[in-house]
Enzyme design. Structure first.
Site, PDB file in Angstrom:
ATOM      1  N   ASP A   1       0.831  -1.030  -0.052  1.00  0.00           N
ATOM      2  CA  ASP A   1       0.087  -0.029   0.074  1.00  0.00           C
ATOM      3  C   ASP A   1       0.888   1.048  -0.013  1.00  0.00           C
ATOM      4  O   ASP A   1       1.954   0.994  -0.282  1.00  0.00           O
ATOM      5  CB  ASP A   1      -0.902  -0.177   1.314  1.00  0.00           C
ATOM      6  CG  ASP A   1      -0.256   0.205   2.413  1.00  0.00           C
ATOM      7  OD1 ASP A   1       0.935   0.382   2.642  1.00  0.00           O
ATOM      8  OD2 ASP A   1      -1.045   0.276   3.554  1.00  0.00           O
ATOM      9  N   HIS A   2       0.334   2.454   0.233  1.00  0.00           N
ATOM     10  CA  HIS A   2       1.149   3.475   0.310  1.00  0.00           C
ATOM     11  C   HIS A   2       2.120   3.537   1.460  1.00  0.00           C
ATOM     12  O   HIS A   2       3.361   3.994   1.094  1.00  0.00           O
ATOM     13  CB  HIS A   2       0.372   4.787   0.529  1.00  0.00           C
ATOM     14  CG  HIS A   2      -0.800   4.574   1.777  1.00  0.00           C
ATOM     15  ND1 HIS A   2      -1.697   3.805   1.700  1.00  0.00           N
ATOM     16  CD2 HIS A   2      -0.541   5.255   3.202  1.00  0.00           C
ATOM     17  CE1 HIS A   2      -2.220   3.910   3.120  1.00  0.00           C
ATOM     18  NE2 HIS A   2      -1.685   4.597   3.731  1.00  0.00           N
TER      19      HIS A   2
ATOM     20  N   CYS B   1       3.125  -3.432   4.035  1.00  0.00           N
ATOM     21  CA  CYS B   1       2.138  -2.449   4.220  1.00  0.00           C
ATOM     22  C   CYS B   1       2.816  -1.552   5.744  1.00  0.00           C
ATOM     23  O   CYS B   1       3.968  -2.265   5.997  1.00  0.00           O
ATOM     24  CB  CYS B   1       0.839  -2.725   4.649  1.00  0.00           C
ATOM     25  SG  CYS B   1       0.365  -3.932   5.969  1.00  0.00           S
TER      26      CYS B   1
ATOM     27  N   THR C   1       2.130  -1.927   9.255  1.00  0.00           N
ATOM     28  CA  THR C   1       2.533  -3.052   9.983  1.00  0.00           C
ATOM     29  C   THR C   1       2.827  -4.359   9.507  1.00  0.00           C
ATOM     30  O   THR C   1       2.955  -5.337  10.411  1.00  0.00           O
ATOM     31  CB  THR C   1       1.328  -3.181  11.233  1.00  0.00           C
ATOM     32  OG1 THR C   1       0.210  -3.582  10.290  1.00  0.00           O
ATOM     33  CG2 THR C   1       1.108  -1.536  11.852  1.00  0.00           C
TER      34      THR C   1
ATOM     35  N   ARG D   1       7.150 -33.596   9.784  1.00  0.00           N
ATOM     36  CA  ARG D   1       6.252 -33.373  10.542  1.00  0.00           C
ATOM     37  C   ARG D   1       5.453 -31.832  10.396  1.00  0.00           C
ATOM     38  O   ARG D   1       4.235 -31.772  10.551  1.00  0.00           O
ATOM     39  CB  ARG D   1       6.781 -33.276  12.088  1.00  0.00           C
ATOM     40  CG  ARG D   1       7.412 -31.880  12.615  1.00  0.00           C
ATOM     41  CD  ARG D   1       8.122 -32.358  13.949  1.00  0.00           C
ATOM     42  NE  ARG D   1       8.838 -31.241  14.301  1.00  0.00           N
ATOM     43  CZ  ARG D   1      10.208 -30.860  13.999  1.00  0.00           C
ATOM     44  NH1 ARG D   1      10.750 -31.725  13.102  1.00  0.00           N
ATOM     45  NH2 ARG D   1      10.801 -29.893  14.236  1.00  0.00           N
ATOM     46  N   HIS D   2       6.266 -31.160   9.721  1.00  0.00           N
ATOM     47  CA  HIS D   2       5.766 -29.786   9.279  1.00  0.00           C
ATOM     48  C   HIS D   2       4.670 -29.984   7.992  1.00  0.00           C
ATOM     49  O   HIS D   2       3.724 -29.136   8.007  1.00  0.00           O
ATOM     50  CB  HIS D   2       6.627 -29.014   9.026  1.00  0.00           C
ATOM     51  CG  HIS D   2       7.698 -28.427  10.254  1.00  0.00           C
ATOM     52  ND1 HIS D   2       7.380 -28.148  11.232  1.00  0.00           N
ATOM     53  CD2 HIS D   2       9.103 -28.890  10.091  1.00  0.00           C
ATOM     54  CE1 HIS D   2       8.170 -27.992  12.140  1.00  0.00           C
ATOM     55  NE2 HIS D   2       9.414 -28.655  11.406  1.00  0.00           N
TER      56      HIS D   2
HETATM   57  C1  RB5 Z   1      -1.925   2.614   6.591  1.00  0.00           C
HETATM   58  O1  RB5 Z   1      -1.953   3.876   7.216  1.00  0.00           O
HETATM   59  C2  RB5 Z   1      -1.762   1.348   7.456  1.00  0.00           C
HETATM   60  O2  RB5 Z   1      -2.828   1.071   8.035  1.00  0.00           O
HETATM   61  C3  RB5 Z   1      -1.459   0.209   6.636  1.00  0.00           C
HETATM   62  O3  RB5 Z   1      -0.204   0.257   6.064  1.00  0.00           O
HETATM   63  C4  RB5 Z   1      -1.347  -1.082   7.363  1.00  0.00           C
HETATM   64  O4  RB5 Z   1      -0.502  -0.972   8.616  1.00  0.00           O
HETATM   65  C5  RB5 Z   1      -2.459  -1.934   7.723  1.00  0.00           C
HETATM   66  O5  RB5 Z   1      -2.422  -3.210   8.336  1.00  0.00           O
END
Ligand code: RB5
Length: 141
Positions: free
Chosen positions: A8-9, A63, A65, A130-131
């Site tokens: 994403d951004h 992204c 997180t 096992r995995h």
């Molecule tokens: C974007 O602000 C943020 O929410 C996204 O990049 C991500 O962390 C979502 O899980």
């Protein structure tokens, strides 16, 4: 080797750095985002996950997180997307979970760590044994 990649951004800058750093090693197919303009991460995660399933190849999602991308990709049966913040976890999601998508949290890891993670993920094989049994149980519920 072909690698699908999307962000994403919040993950855009790291996605671009990864493509540049590994340009001679992997053939990246980029599903966006294509700028730091705000977008909705599920659109990119769904598109990449479907392509991984359709072609049986590997993907990278980024992204802020990593959690939104991982949660979305893992809605697809057959996708095993693992969130990584160091190279040891990158090795383990391949060895133990046969992960087919690597997910990274751009806002919480240095670029150099992301390089190590990606390199480790693609250099590590699934251990089976096992995995294999455990991985097969993921899709039973
Ligand atoms: C974007 O602000 C943020 O929410 C996204 O990049 C991500 O962390 C979502 O899980």
């Amino acid at each position: 080797m072909k690698v699908f990649i999307a962000s994403d951004h919040a993950g855009f800058d790291l996605k671009e750095s990864l493509k540049k750093r590994f340009a001679d090693k992997f053939e990246f197919e980029d599903f966006g985002a294509f700028s730091t303009q705000s977008v909705d991460y599920p659109e990119f995660a769904h598109k990449l996950a479907q392509n991984v399933l359709d072609t049986n190849q590997y993907g990278v999602l980024i992204c802020g997180t990593g959690n939104g991308m991982a949660m979305t990709a893992n809605k697809h049966a057959g996708i095993r997307a693992g969130l990584c913040w160091n190279k040891d976890i990158a090795a383990l999601i391949r060895q133990h979970n046969d992960a087919n998508i690597l997910v990274m949290p751009a806002r919480f890891i240095p670029e150099e760590t992301a390089f190590e993670i990606l390199e480790t993920f693609f250099a590590t094989e699934f251990e089976g044994g096992r995995h294999q049994r455990r991985v097969e149980k993921i899709n039973l519920v």
